[in-house]
Design a protein around this motif. Structure first.
Motif, PDB file in Angstrom:
ATOM      1  N   GLY A  37       0.802  -1.220   0.000  1.00 51.49           N
ATOM      2  CA  GLY A  37       0.000   0.000   0.000  1.00 51.49           C
ATOM      3  C   GLY A  37       0.832   1.266   0.000  1.00 51.49           C
ATOM      4  N   GLU A  38       2.134   1.153   0.298  1.00 57.63           N
ATOM      5  CA  GLU A  38       2.980   2.348   0.271  1.00 57.63           C
ATOM      6  C   GLU A  38       3.348   2.709  -1.165  1.00 57.63           C
ATOM      7  N   SER A  39       3.659   3.972  -1.357  1.00 55.62           N
ATOM      8  CA  SER A  39       4.017   4.471  -2.687  1.00 55.62           C
ATOM      9  C   SER A  39       5.424   4.030  -3.074  1.00 55.62           C
ATOM     10  N   ARG A  40       5.686   4.120  -4.369  1.00 60.10           N
ATOM     11  CA  ARG A  40       7.002   3.795  -4.899  1.00 60.10           C
ATOM     12  C   ARG A  40       8.062   4.698  -4.265  1.00 60.10           C
ATOM     13  N   ALA A  41       7.786   5.987  -4.147  1.00 60.50           N
ATOM     14  CA  ALA A  41       8.744   6.921  -3.557  1.00 60.50           C
ATOM     15  C   ALA A  41       9.077   6.549  -2.111  1.00 60.50           C
ATOM     16  N   ALA A  42       8.076   6.174  -1.340  1.00 61.45           N
ATOM     17  CA  ALA A  42       8.300   5.796   0.061  1.00 61.45           C
ATOM     18  C   ALA A  42       9.144   4.531   0.155  1.00 61.45           C
ATOM     19  N   ILE A  43       8.865   3.560  -0.698  1.00 57.54           N
ATOM     20  CA  ILE A  43       9.629   2.305  -0.695  1.00 57.54           C
ATOM     21  C   ILE A  43      11.067   2.559  -1.139  1.00 57.54           C
ATOM     22  N   ILE A  44      11.265   3.387  -2.151  1.00 57.11           N
ATOM     23  CA  ILE A  44      12.621   3.689  -2.623  1.00 57.11           C
ATOM     24  C   ILE A  44      13.456   4.292  -1.495  1.00 57.11           C
TER      25      ILE A  44
END
Length: 171
Positions: A37-44
């Motif tokens: 559910g987290e965004s790509r930016a947050a995971i990066i």
């Protein structure tokens, strides 16, 4: 001389037992850095210090039922999982993390299935290429060798697909 040999034998077995216990205690659950559910930016931001390197690619055509406008894969090299550095493939549907693939090797398949069975109970589905623990969003695949974690929102589509697939005996 006999005392030295005996001491070396004892040290060898102590180190062997310590290594065996260490491997038994290594976590195989979904790594905490990968929050569905987290965004790509947050995971990066989370994986930058955990990967030796990473790259992104757009997946076309879109394959996930949860993706309407985009599907992007991030490959993370050198991520520590189950005591080894590995390649991880993170799949985002419309910028939301939905799938985590962690590459393993053939020698780990039996151990992984046994440990997930001990954690979650009997697999919900056994197909020739995958052993699935659908209720827990987890699978062990053998072609290629990988551990799969899926988001809650993918359980129903995967369940529909798996219910139509021929199952192995002993399910």
């Amino acid at each position: 001389m006999k005392k030295i040999i005996l001491l070396l034998i004892l040290l060898f077995f102590a180190c062997s037992n310590e290594k065996a216990n260490e491997n038994a205690e290594v976590s195989i659950t979904k790594p905490a850095a990968f929050v569905f559910g987290e965004s790509r930016a947050a995971i990066i931001e989370k994986i930058k210090p955990l990967c030796d390197s990473y790259s992104e690619q757009v997946v076309e055509p879109i394959q996930l039922p949860t993706a309407k406008t985009s599907q992007i894969q991030i490959d993370c090299e050198g991520f520590e999982y189950a005591g080894k550095k590995r390649k991880v493939e993170l799949i985002f549907a419309d910028d939301v993390l939905d799938i985590v693939w962690i590459l393993t090797d053939s020698t780990e398949e039996t151990m992984l299935v046994e440990r997930f069975t001990a954690m979650y109970g009997d697999p919900t589905h056994r197909l020739p290429e995958v052993t699935f623990f659908l209720n827990n969003g987890t699978a062990v695949r053998n072609k290629p060798h990988e551990v799969l974690f899926i988001s809650e929102r993918l359980k129903a589509p995967y369940g529909a697909f798996l219910s139509q697939a021929p199952q192995n005996q002993g399910n």
